[in-house]
Scaffold this motif. Structure first.
Motif, PDB file in Angstrom:
ATOM      1  N   ALA A 146       0.839  -1.207   0.000  1.00 53.93           N
ATOM      2  CA  ALA A 146       0.000   0.000   0.000  1.00 53.93           C
ATOM      3  C   ALA A 146       0.874   1.257   0.000  1.00 53.93           C
ATOM      4  O   ALA A 146       0.548   2.253  -0.650  1.00 53.93           O
ATOM      5  CB  ALA A 146      -0.923  -0.002   1.215  1.00 53.93           C
ATOM      6  N   ARG A 147       1.988   1.204   0.728  1.00 52.94           N
ATOM      7  CA  ARG A 147       2.923   2.342   0.791  1.00 52.94           C
ATOM      8  C   ARG A 147       3.515   2.648  -0.585  1.00 52.94           C
ATOM      9  O   ARG A 147       3.486   3.788  -1.049  1.00 52.94           O
ATOM     10  CB  ARG A 147       4.052   2.020   1.767  1.00 52.94           C
ATOM     11  CG  ARG A 147       5.140   3.073   1.862  1.00 52.94           C
ATOM     12  CD  ARG A 147       6.408   2.493   2.468  1.00 52.94           C
ATOM     13  NE  ARG A 147       7.035   1.517   1.581  1.00 52.94           N
ATOM     14  CZ  ARG A 147       8.008   0.685   1.949  1.00 52.94           C
ATOM     15  NH1 ARG A 147       8.432   0.673   3.216  1.00 52.94           N
ATOM     16  NH2 ARG A 147       8.545  -0.153   1.072  1.00 52.94           N
ATOM     17  N   VAL A 205      -1.992   4.608   5.314  1.00 54.89           N
ATOM     18  CA  VAL A 205      -1.925   5.088   6.705  1.00 54.89           C
ATOM     19  C   VAL A 205      -2.687   4.136   7.626  1.00 54.89           C
ATOM     20  O   VAL A 205      -2.250   3.830   8.745  1.00 54.89           O
ATOM     21  CB  VAL A 205      -2.478   6.530   6.812  1.00 54.89           C
ATOM     22  CG1 VAL A 205      -2.684   6.927   8.266  1.00 54.89           C
ATOM     23  CG2 VAL A 205      -1.533   7.509   6.121  1.00 54.89           C
ATOM     24  N   GLN A 206      -3.822   3.644   7.147  1.00 55.33           N
ATOM     25  CA  GLN A 206      -4.637   2.726   7.943  1.00 55.33           C
ATOM     26  C   GLN A 206      -3.893   1.415   8.213  1.00 55.33           C
ATOM     27  O   GLN A 206      -4.004   0.835   9.299  1.00 55.33           O
ATOM     28  CB  GLN A 206      -5.950   2.445   7.193  1.00 55.33           C
ATOM     29  CG  GLN A 206      -6.941   1.616   7.992  1.00 55.33           C
ATOM     30  CD  GLN A 206      -8.239   1.412   7.237  1.00 55.33           C
ATOM     31  OE1 GLN A 206      -8.291   1.580   6.023  1.00 55.33           O
ATOM     32  NE2 GLN A 206      -9.287   1.044   7.952  1.00 55.33           N
ATOM     33  N   LEU A 207      -3.102   0.953   7.218  1.00 53.46           N
ATOM     34  CA  LEU A 207      -2.406  -0.327   7.345  1.00 53.46           C
ATOM     35  C   LEU A 207      -1.030  -0.212   7.999  1.00 53.46           C
ATOM     36  O   LEU A 207      -0.511  -1.188   8.542  1.00 53.46           O
ATOM     37  CB  LEU A 207      -2.231  -0.960   5.943  1.00 53.46           C
ATOM     38  CG  LEU A 207      -3.508  -1.375   5.215  1.00 53.46           C
ATOM     39  CD1 LEU A 207      -3.183  -1.813   3.798  1.00 53.46           C
ATOM     40  CD2 LEU A 207      -4.211  -2.495   5.968  1.00 53.46           C
ATOM     41  N   HIS A 210       3.303   1.802  11.988  1.00 54.21           N
ATOM     42  CA  HIS A 210       4.025   2.849  12.711  1.00 54.21           C
ATOM     43  C   HIS A 210       3.115   4.058  12.936  1.00 54.21           C
ATOM     44  O   HIS A 210       2.396   4.471  12.032  1.00 54.21           O
ATOM     45  CB  HIS A 210       5.276   3.265  11.938  1.00 54.21           C
ATOM     46  CG  HIS A 210       6.173   2.108  11.602  1.00 54.21           C
ATOM     47  ND1 HIS A 210       6.856   1.399  12.564  1.00 54.21           N
ATOM     48  CD2 HIS A 210       6.460   1.527  10.407  1.00 54.21           C
ATOM     49  CE1 HIS A 210       7.544   0.431  11.973  1.00 54.21           C
ATOM     50  NE2 HIS A 210       7.311   0.483  10.669  1.00 54.21           N
ATOM     51  N   PRO A 211       3.152   4.655  14.122  1.00 49.78           N
ATOM     52  CA  PRO A 211       2.270   5.800  14.415  1.00 49.78           C
ATOM     53  C   PRO A 211       2.607   7.013  13.553  1.00 49.78           C
ATOM     54  O   PRO A 211       3.775   7.265  13.247  1.00 49.78           O
ATOM     55  CB  PRO A 211       2.541   6.079  15.898  1.00 49.78           C
ATOM     56  CG  PRO A 211       3.901   5.508  16.158  1.00 49.78           C
ATOM     57  CD  PRO A 211       4.020   4.313  15.263  1.00 49.78           C
ATOM     58  N   MET A 212       1.586   7.737  13.167  1.00 48.69           N
ATOM     59  CA  MET A 212       1.764   8.919  12.318  1.00 48.69           C
ATOM     60  C   MET A 212       1.863  10.176  13.180  1.00 48.69           C
ATOM     61  O   MET A 212       0.879  10.853  13.441  1.00 48.69           O
ATOM     62  CB  MET A 212       0.597   9.040  11.323  1.00 48.69           C
ATOM     63  CG  MET A 212       0.586   7.957  10.270  1.00 48.69           C
ATOM     64  SD  MET A 212       1.950   8.133   9.099  1.00 48.69           S
ATOM     65  CE  MET A 212       2.098   6.454   8.490  1.00 48.69           C
ATOM     66  N   PHE A 219       5.724   8.412   4.954  1.00 51.02           N
ATOM     67  CA  PHE A 219       6.156   7.159   4.327  1.00 51.02           C
ATOM     68  C   PHE A 219       7.368   6.603   5.059  1.00 51.02           C
ATOM     69  O   PHE A 219       8.418   7.233   5.108  1.00 51.02           O
ATOM     70  CB  PHE A 219       6.432   7.382   2.848  1.00 51.02           C
ATOM     71  CG  PHE A 219       5.197   7.793   2.082  1.00 51.02           C
ATOM     72  CD1 PHE A 219       4.152   6.902   1.913  1.00 51.02           C
ATOM     73  CD2 PHE A 219       5.068   9.079   1.569  1.00 51.02           C
ATOM     74  CE1 PHE A 219       2.995   7.270   1.237  1.00 51.02           C
ATOM     75  CE2 PHE A 219       3.920   9.460   0.884  1.00 51.02           C
ATOM     76  CZ  PHE A 219       2.883   8.555   0.719  1.00 51.02           C
ATOM     77  N   ARG A 220       7.185   5.379   5.628  1.00 53.35           N
ATOM     78  CA  ARG A 220       8.199   4.788   6.491  1.00 53.35           C
ATOM     79  C   ARG A 220       8.849   3.558   5.864  1.00 53.35           C
ATOM     80  O   ARG A 220       8.224   2.820   5.105  1.00 53.35           O
ATOM     81  CB  ARG A 220       7.564   4.342   7.810  1.00 53.35           C
ATOM     82  CG  ARG A 220       6.781   5.394   8.526  1.00 53.35           C
ATOM     83  CD  ARG A 220       7.664   6.503   9.102  1.00 53.35           C
ATOM     84  NE  ARG A 220       6.871   7.372   9.953  1.00 53.35           N
ATOM     85  CZ  ARG A 220       6.631   7.136  11.233  1.00 53.35           C
ATOM     86  NH1 ARG A 220       7.117   6.072  11.820  1.00 53.35           N
ATOM     87  NH2 ARG A 220       5.891   7.972  11.924  1.00 53.35           N
TER      88      ARG A 220
END
Length: 307
Positions: A146-147, A205-207, A210-212, A219-220
């Protein structure tokens, strides 16, 4: 900079400070300018046999410039890179001559080497869509898939540079219909965010495990740090190989495609220039691989004297 006189070193730093403060030059640009001009000044010290103060630099001749050009080319520097170095030297000399009151003709009249300018090669609309779809199915880790899809959708859907997409922080979430982007040289622009891009980022973001946080990148990487651009480049490489697309199908090509497809759909060139964050219209024209027939069609439809 041991081969450079203190006066020349101070002048170079003053010029670089001006480029950063007055012209908003990006950090990478400042680094390149510093290296290119310092190399030039160091060469002149070796070439002349003594450290070059400001007075000596004012006496640079056409012959000296030819010697530097030949030396640089002999160091396996291509025509494009040499043209960039010469441009930096000329800019520095134009500033120095105005400050010190000497005639810089020998430097400014030096001809830039000719090189074939590589025009960006956008993807066809269906190929751009296929890239996005293929990137999503390349990994079995749901949030990573997804990212990658979200990043590439932002490049194509908003015309962002990869550094701009990866520079987004949690403060931008949830994405609104427009984004304020700080691009090259710290220049800000407003970019519309199409619904598919907002949806792709929201799904990621939902999946994402890591906390936003507001100050953390959206993007991590897998371990939670900022995502390395190379990860997206590799995802694009895999996708283009699966689809049989050329090596020019890169993340930056998605940005080219954004501009070209907008123009082909009747978008205004100056509006696209604003969306891309280009300082000059000529840069936008290089991004938009539109043939003469298309330009003539726009001209005949819009020019009051045409027809």
């Amino acid at each position: 900079m041991t081969l450079i006189s203190p006066a020349a070193r101070d002048a170079l730093q003053a010029w670089l400070d001006g480029q950063k403060a007055l012209k908003g030059a990006a950090a990478n640009t400042i680094t390149a300018y510093s290296r290119d001009v310092a190399d030039f000044l160091s060469f002149m010290t070796t070439h002349k046999g003594q450290t070059q103060g400001l007075g000596a630099l004012a006496q640079i001749t056409v012959s000296d410039m030819r010697a530097w050009m030949a030396f640089t080319r002999g160091d396996d520097v291509g025509a494009r890179s040499l043209a960039r170095k010469l441009s930096a030297v000329k800019s520095f000399y134009r500033w120095l001559a105005e400050r010190e009151g000497f005639e810089p003709t020998a430097v400014l009249s030096t001809r830039s080497p000719k090189f074939q300018r590589k025009l960006p090669r956008p993807l066809a609309e269906d190929a751009a869509r296929e890239i996005i779809d293929t990137v999503e199915i390349q990994t079995s880790t749901g949030w990573v898939a997804a990212r990658d899809m979200a990043v590439i959708t932002m490049l194509y859907g908003c015309g962002l540079r990869i550094s701009e997409a990866l520079g987004l922080t949690g403060r931008a979430l949830p994405l609104a219909e427009v984004l304020r982007i700080r691009g090259k040289g710290g220049k800000e622009r407003i970019v519309p965010v199409i619904a598919p891009a907002r949806e792709a980022v929201a799904r990621y973001v939902q999946l994402c495990p890591h906390p936003m946080e507001p100050d953390q990148p959206v993007f991590r990487g897998v371990r939670g740090g900022a995502l390395n651009p190379r990860v997206i480049q590799k995802a694009m490489e895999q996708a283009r190989m699966q689809l049989g697309l050329p090596a020019t199908a890169t993340p930056h090509a998605m940005r080219h495609s954004f501009a070209t497809h907008l123009l082909n759909a009747g978008g205004d060139l100056r509006a696209i220039q604003e969306l891309l964050g280009h300082a000059s219209l000529s840069t936008t024209q290089a991004y938009t691989a539109v043939d003469l027939g298309r330009l003539m069609e726009v001209y005949e439809k819009t020019h009051p004297k045409a027809g």
